[in-house]
Design a protein around this motif. Structure first.
Motif, PDB file in Angstrom:
ATOM      1  N   GLU A  45      64.874  75.487  72.722  1.00  0.00           N
ATOM      2  CA  GLU A  45      65.796  75.125  72.508  1.00  0.00           C
ATOM      3  C   GLU A  45      66.348  74.820  74.120  1.00  0.00           C
ATOM      4  OE1 GLU A  45      67.314  72.806  70.674  1.00  0.00           O
ATOM      5  OE2 GLU A  45      65.827  73.947  69.239  1.00  0.00           O
ATOM      6  N   ARG A 165      76.577  70.294  72.919  1.00  0.00           N
ATOM      7  CA  ARG A 165      75.382  71.158  73.760  1.00  0.00           C
ATOM      8  C   ARG A 165      76.321  71.581  74.845  1.00  0.00           C
ATOM      9  NH1 ARG A 165      70.168  67.728  75.841  1.00  0.00           N
ATOM     10  NH2 ARG A 165      71.886  66.489  76.783  1.00  0.00           N
ATOM     11  N   SER A 169      74.942  77.233  76.293  1.00  0.00           N
ATOM     12  CA  SER A 169      74.465  77.307  74.412  1.00  0.00           C
ATOM     13  C   SER A 169      74.797  75.716  73.646  1.00  0.00           C
ATOM     14  CB  SER A 169      76.191  77.970  74.103  1.00  0.00           C
ATOM     15  OG  SER A 169      77.310  76.675  74.023  1.00  0.00           O
ATOM     16  N   SER A 170      74.159  75.579  72.573  1.00  0.00           N
ATOM     17  CA  SER A 170      73.514  74.500  71.557  1.00  0.00           C
ATOM     18  C   SER A 170      73.732  74.521  70.201  1.00  0.00           C
ATOM     19  CB  SER A 170      72.495  74.057  71.771  1.00  0.00           C
ATOM     20  OG  SER A 170      71.286  74.883  72.035  1.00  0.00           O
ATOM     21  N   LEU A 171      74.092  73.658  69.519  1.00  0.00           N
ATOM     22  CA  LEU A 171      74.329  73.599  68.336  1.00  0.00           C
ATOM     23  C   LEU A 171      73.552  72.369  67.839  1.00  0.00           C
ATOM     24  CD1 LEU A 171      74.786  74.835  65.489  1.00  0.00           C
ATOM     25  CD2 LEU A 171      76.994  73.642  65.463  1.00  0.00           C
ATOM     26  N   SER A 207      70.819  76.644  66.366  1.00  0.00           N
ATOM     27  CA  SER A 207      71.511  77.446  67.604  1.00  0.00           C
ATOM     28  C   SER A 207      70.855  77.910  68.835  1.00  0.00           C
ATOM     29  CB  SER A 207      73.046  78.377  66.995  1.00  0.00           C
ATOM     30  OG  SER A 207      72.249  79.379  66.681  1.00  0.00           O
TER      31      SER A 207
END
Length: 285
Positions: A45, A165, A169-171, A207
């Motif tokens: 990720e 994004r 952090s990212s989802l 995530s």
């Protein structure tokens, strides 16, 4: 969705791919996907967030000790045990797509039983990886002696959504369709085996969060469900992985991972809930 010599295998892949076309990459990785979790969620990720980067490889090799309750006694009840887990993963990021190969082998034993082993291989392609809406195809093969799973084979595809994004952090979420075929041994004393093949929906939420410069947190949760016409009910599976990665150097990291899985109607009478906790080291290349 590798053998006991993953380093040699992946180095060979890298060398070969540098001299051939992207079609050859797909063929080679598919053939190697013969030995399943997603232990390298954090690294994958993280690299997917590099929107401007392209045409590079990512690889990891890890070794962990674990504790879980995936073993069974003679009457089919659960029994906890400890063991050793080794994983080796590789990913290639082209200008528009990404190719991910994940493999793991587990060896476990108690004072009451002989050594059990479990392993999986998972290969996934993310088409148009930079888009808000992208597409995926995947194949996987898995076995687990401790639970009586002779094999689990699946293949499918779906859509991946970029919900959020940022740099740290990212989802992401994904949903799709897969065909899964399982072969299970009956618990000791009953004898025989059971085979089952179902079409299923497979959805996930993943995530990543960079807590500090050298500490990262990642998670992935899956929900998979399919209708069993022979039994006239749905079979659900909920599973997830939580990972914490502490980078000691640019090449060495400490990793802690927790894996959970629940099946509402197992194919054979075994515990519905299983867990896995691992602590170990990881080498990045």
């Amino acid at each position: 969705m590798p053998s006991q010599t993953p380093n040699v295998t992946y180095i060979s892949i890298v060398t070969y791919c540098q001299a051939t076309c992207r079609t050859s990459i797909i063929i080679l990785l598919s053939l190697l996907t013969t030995t399943h979790g997603f232990g390298q969620i954090l690294n994958v990720e993280k690299e997917r967030m590099k929107g401007d980067s392209a045409n590079y490889f990512l690889g990891t090799v890890g070794l962990s000790f674990n504790a879980n309750n995936q073993s069974l006694t003679n009457d089919g009840t659960e029994k906890s045990f400890v063991g050793l887990t080794a994983n080796s993963d590789a990913a290639y990021f082209s200008t528009y797509h990404s190719f991910l190969l994940i493999g793991q082998l587990q060896y476990t034993a108690t004072s009451e039983t002989a050594i059990n082993s479990a392993g999986y291989g998972h290969f996934r392609i993310n088409w148009l990886r930079k888009n808000i809406i992208s597409y995926e195809n995947f194949v996987q093969i898995q076995y687990d002696q401790g639970r009586g799973m002779q094999s689990r084979r699946l293949a499918g595809g779906g859509v991946r959504f970029r919900i959020y994004r940022e740099e740290k952090s990212s989802l992401f979420a994904g949903t799709g369709v897969m065909y899964e075929r399982e072969e299970w041994e009956q618990p000791s004393g009953e004898g025989g085996s059971v085979a089952l093949g179902l079409w299923k929906n497979s959805s996930y939420l993943t995530s990543r969060l960079q807590l500090r410069e050298n500490i990262a947190f990642g998670s992935i949760a899956y929900f998979q469900t399919g209708y069993d016409p022979d039994q006239d009910f749905f079979r659900h599976r909920v599973s997830g992985d939580i990972n914490i990665l502490i980078n000691v150097t640019s090449k060495l990291a400490l990793q802690t991972a927790v894996g959970l899985a629940y099946e509402n109607r197992p194919v054979v009478p075994i515990p519905k809930f299983v867990y896995r906790v691992t602590n170990g080291i990881q080498l990045n290349f």
